[in-house]
Design a protein around this motif. Structure first.
Motif: not given
Ligand SMILES: Cc1cc2nc3c(=O)[nH]c(=O)nc-3n(C[C@H](O)[C@H](O)[C@H](O)COP(=O)(O)OP(=O)(O)OC[C@H]3O[C@@H](n4cnc5c(N)ncnc54)[C@H](O)[C@@H]3O)c2cc1C
Ligand SMILES: Cc1cc2nc3c(=O)[nH]c(=O)nc-3n(C[C@H](O)[C@H](O)[C@H](O)COP(=O)(O)OP(=O)(O)OC[C@H]3O[C@@H](n4cnc5c(N)ncnc54)[C@H](O)[C@@H]3O)c2cc1C
Ligand code: FES
Lengths: 279, 472
Positions: B259-270, B394-402
């Motif tokens: 349930g923890v995603y990097s924003a990259n993974e979350y957005l890439t999937r979607v 229930d989901i955490v999206v980490v969008a603190i940088g790349t």
């Protein structure tokens, strides 16, 4: 597009596809994998390059059907083409230059161990392979591995080779001594059992991890694994790691992330096949 | 269209036109584009607001110096053909930048009309002209340049690489782009969501390049499929625009729970993999009831708005500073608020909490207060002792940088990097290796589309000069 040039069924749920991918065939090294996307709307899934024919410009993929993506893939026929293949990805296996290697393959992991054994054989490192399956018909890559060294086959039911798990045979070999390194690839419980065993013998053990991947280039972090308390991205830092440092519990747990999705995908898939919607 | 003469007074009386948009309640449940684009009438009115300054400040605000008054004048005259020619001559991807540039801190921030009232809606007009150009592409085709016989490789099909490739093709060089993913576009296709930048727009921009003779090879990972040195042997020059695609995690306990995603993974999937369309598309994504997104930039806004569209009851932005410091585009923050995204300011994560099955159940947070300004001039947040609290999610999206992805650079140790792993390049995009140029996020660290494009354009210019010098 990558044309399938041959298709062979290796066991009840494992199929080998030889696929055109010239550049990858020419330069891949043991331990490396590709990410394939069968068609538009399909998932990107990682598969090890089990063998290669640089002259024909083909790579061999050995695929265990476990869910929708792998089933769709093995349903393809010779002459059809896979949309996207990218690679070779991952770090090549660290092959020893001298000593004696024990290669352990469980199920489809046997196909993943094969290029490692090939690489060792090329370096003239003696290889002994221990491979296993539920019963005779589930054993794969025996012949290929025999060309590279001694092979011990284990089956759970004793229908072929030695009865028992690969760890039992491995234990005897390790006890006899002379093994410099162990390479083990298979289901997570098997790799965990092997590393527990080799730890007591103090033999360095390399395992190949199979977390869920998306891009395969280090961009998403979905493939993260814990090795010695450090987070690693298996697609770029691995997929092979020091088995004695891997947190297998975390790997097994993260592999279950999409279980309900996978089931619904499959149910829908089976339904479509039954009513004739799937190709 | 007939053009009406209007007096300066009438001109100044025209108010800034509002962008028609999908209703907020409705759009929070679909992935269709939020902004619908100006109809002709509004575009004409808005274009007439431009007072055609002799010394246009807006142009200075634009990182690629688009001649803004010129294309707007053509719009006001109803001459879209010339407007499109003018704009496309300055900016290779106007359909993209018109949608995603932070105009409020660039061109529109400098607009004289903004001193008293609202600035001219330059971004909306740019988008209007670009969309017109897509519909009327045939009249805009350029004659191909005379071939120079020189071969240039471009690594990465993001905005930097695409722009460089377009400019190089215009100079008559033979250009091949190598892209790691199966689709060109970079962040434009895997990161920025459909509701902000439809894939169709990127596809059209890419198609325009291909028609201009640019070759694009997807599924080629430089550093794996070919090394940089292999490319150097095969091509006369190289432009590297491989982005800053390595996700940064928080390094807090519980970060590997399901349930923890990097924003990259979350957005890439979607986005790239179309998981919003699961099971019609094969790639799944976890659907959260309560989604916590960490960060305050565009990436965080995109993630939170995506979560809402996927069906979250609560989608929350957790940001450790205040609204004022948020780096996201103003329009995105505004749209996010309209869509019901909740904002928790001055809050930082301490630990991800999970249940016995290792699924995320919450986020332990601590409240912050603003301290002294840091190096970037922003006041840095400091934790308030004893202020910890638990936020259910229930989901955490980490969008603190790349950061820079070392995959390519690790295979070419000769290429000079700075201590953060970014490629060192001079103002012309030249790296420490002869014939190798770089630009975009791989040089700057995570920045913007227009800066990446500016780098691509400038580097193409210096590659042209380099190739000429090499001949002579
Ligand atoms: C580097 C690497 C190399 C691999 N090489 C091979 C190979 O040579 N041959 C082969 O058959 N498989 C290989 N795999 C595993 C293969 O990628 C997965 O089996 C496949 O992605 C499952 O997709 P699916 O849609 O068919 O199954 P799903 O429906 O997605 O999953 C079905 C079951 O498989 C498990 N699963 C899902 N994704 C993976 C995964 N990435 N790895 C392992 N289990 C998974 C799920 O937890 C679930 O229990 C490799 C994986 C990695 C990371
Ligand atoms: C979610 C999100 C939202 C954003 N919103 C905005 C916005 O609204 N406005 C704005 O101005 N900016 C925004 N940005 C930032 C902007 O997108 C980036 O600054 C810009 O895309 C950088 O362009 P680039 O060409 O340098 O790199 P990228 O867009 O990252 O493209 C790099 C490309 O190179 C490919 N690549 C990487 N490694 C290799 C390799 N080894 N071999 C071959 N190919 C490779 C990648 O797959 C990718 O396609 C956003 C970023 C994100 C993530
Ligand atoms: S698969 Fe995305 S980082 Fe490894």
């Amino acid at each position: 597009m990558h044309r399938i040039v041959s298709k062979t069924r290796l066991s009840p749920n494992v199929t080998r596809l030889d696929v055109e991918a010239r550049r990858i065939a020419e330069i891949r090294q043991p331990g490396q994998f590709v990410i394939i996307r069968r068609a538009p709307k399909a998932e990107r899934i990682p598969l090890t390059i089990a063998d290669t024919n640089p002259v024909a410009g083909t790579i061999s993929l050995v695929i265990q059907s476990v869910g929708k993506s792998t089933q769709d893939l093995v349903a393809m026929e010779v002459g059809q083409a896979i949309q996207d293949i990218s690679g070779p990805l991952g770090m090549p296996t660290e092959l020893i230059e001298s000593g004696r290697a024990l290669c352990i393959g469980g199920g489809v992991g046997t196909a993943v161990v094969h290029p490692i054994a090939q690489g060792l054989h090329q370096r003239e490192v003696p290889v002994i392979s221990v491979i296993g399956g539920r019963s005779k018909e589930w054993v794969i890559f025996e012949e290929e591995l025999r060309r590279l060294g001694e092979v011990v086959v284990c089956t759970d039911d004793g229908s072929y080779g030695r009865k028992g798990f690969v760890t039992d045979a491995a234990k005897d070999i390790l006890t006899a001594g002379g093994i410099t390194i162990v390479y083990a690839v298979g289901p997570v419980p098997m790799m965990r059992a092997v590393t527990n065993l080799t730890r007591s013998f103090g033999v360095h053990t390399v395992v190949s991890l199979n977390p869920i991947m998306v891009d395969g280039t280090g961009m998403c972090g979905g493939c993260r694994v814990d090795v010695g308390g450090e987070t690693k991205f298996a697609c770029v830092d691995g997929p092979e790691f020091d088995g004695h440092k891997v947190n297998f519990d975390l790997l097994a747990d993260r592999l279950s992330t999409y279980r309900t999705h996978e089931q619904s995908s499959l149910d829908r898939h089976d339904h479509n096949c039954r009513i004739g919607l799937g190709k | 269209m007939i053009q009406m003469k209007i007096s300066p007074k009438e001109r100044l009386a025209i108010q800034r036109q509002l962008m028609p948009e999908q209703d907020a309640l409705e759009r929070a449940h679909n992935f269709a584009e939020v902004n619908l684009g100006f109809p002709e009438q509004l575009a004409l009115l808005e274009a007439q607001r431009c007072i055609q300054c002799k010394d246009p400040k807006c142009v200075n605000g634009c990182p690629v110096r688009v001649n803004i008054p010129r294309f707007i004048k053509f719009v006001a005259e109803g001459n879209l053909q010339e407007a499109a020619r003018s704009l496309l001559g300055d900016n290779a991807l106007p359909g993209v930048t018109g949608r995603v540039c932070p105009q409020e801190t660039q061109c529109e921030a400098e607009c004289i009309r903004g001193l008293k009232g609202k600035p001219v809606a330059i971004g909306y007009l740019e988008r209007y002209v670009a969309d017109w150009a897509f519909q009327n592409a045939n009249g805009l085709k350029q004659a191909p340049a005379a071939p120079t016989g020189k071969k240039v490789a471009v690594v990465g099909a993001g905005p930097a690489g695409l722009t460089a490739a377009g400019e190089l093709a215009k100079q008559g060089h033979s250009v091949t782009i190598y892209e790691a993913l199966h689709q060109p576009g970079g962040v434009l296709v895997y990161g920025i969501p459909e509701f902000r930048l439809p894939k169709k727009i990127v596809d059209l921009e890419v198609q325009r390049l291909q028609e201009a003779g640019v070759e694009i090879e997807c599924n080629v990972v430089i550093g794996r499929t070919y090394t940089l040195n292999e490319l150097r042997a095969k091509f006369d020059a190289i432009f590297i625009g491989n982005g800053a695609g390595l996700p940064v995690f928080m390094n807090v306990p519980g970060e590997n729970f399901k349930g923890v995603y990097s924003a990259n993974e979350y957005l890439t999937r979607v986005n790239l993999m179309a998981a919003y369309d699961f099971p019609q598309a094969d790639t799944p994504v976890l659907i959260g009831k309560r989604v916590a997104v960490l960060g305050g930039g565009n990436v965080a806004m995109d993630s939170a708005r995506t979560a809402k569209r996927l069906g979250a009851d609560a989608s929350m932005i957790i940001y450790r500073r205040t609204r004022k410091e948020m780096p996201a585009r103003a329009e995105e923050v505004h749209h996010a608020e309209q869509e019901g995204i909740q904002f928790e300011f001055l809050v930082a994560p301490v630990e991800v909490l999970g249940n016995d099955k290792k699924w995320v159940t919450g986020l332990k947070c601590i409240r912050m207060q603003l301290g002294e300004p840091d190096a970037s001039g922003r006041r840095s947040p400091v934790p308030i002792p004893g202020s910890e609290f638990v936020l259910d999610c229930d989901i955490v999206v980490v969008a603190i940088g790349t950061r820079a992805n070392p995959l390519l650079t690790a295979t070419c140790p000769e290429l000079k990097l700075n201590k953060r792993g970014n490629i060192e390049a001079d103002e012309n995009g030249m790296t420490s290796l002869p014939g190798v140029f770089a630009g975009g996020d791989i040089v700057r660290g995570a920045a913007t589309v227009i800066l990446a494009m500016g780098d691509g354009k400038r580097a193409a210019q210096s590659i042209g000069d380099y190739l000429k010098a090499k001949v002579g």
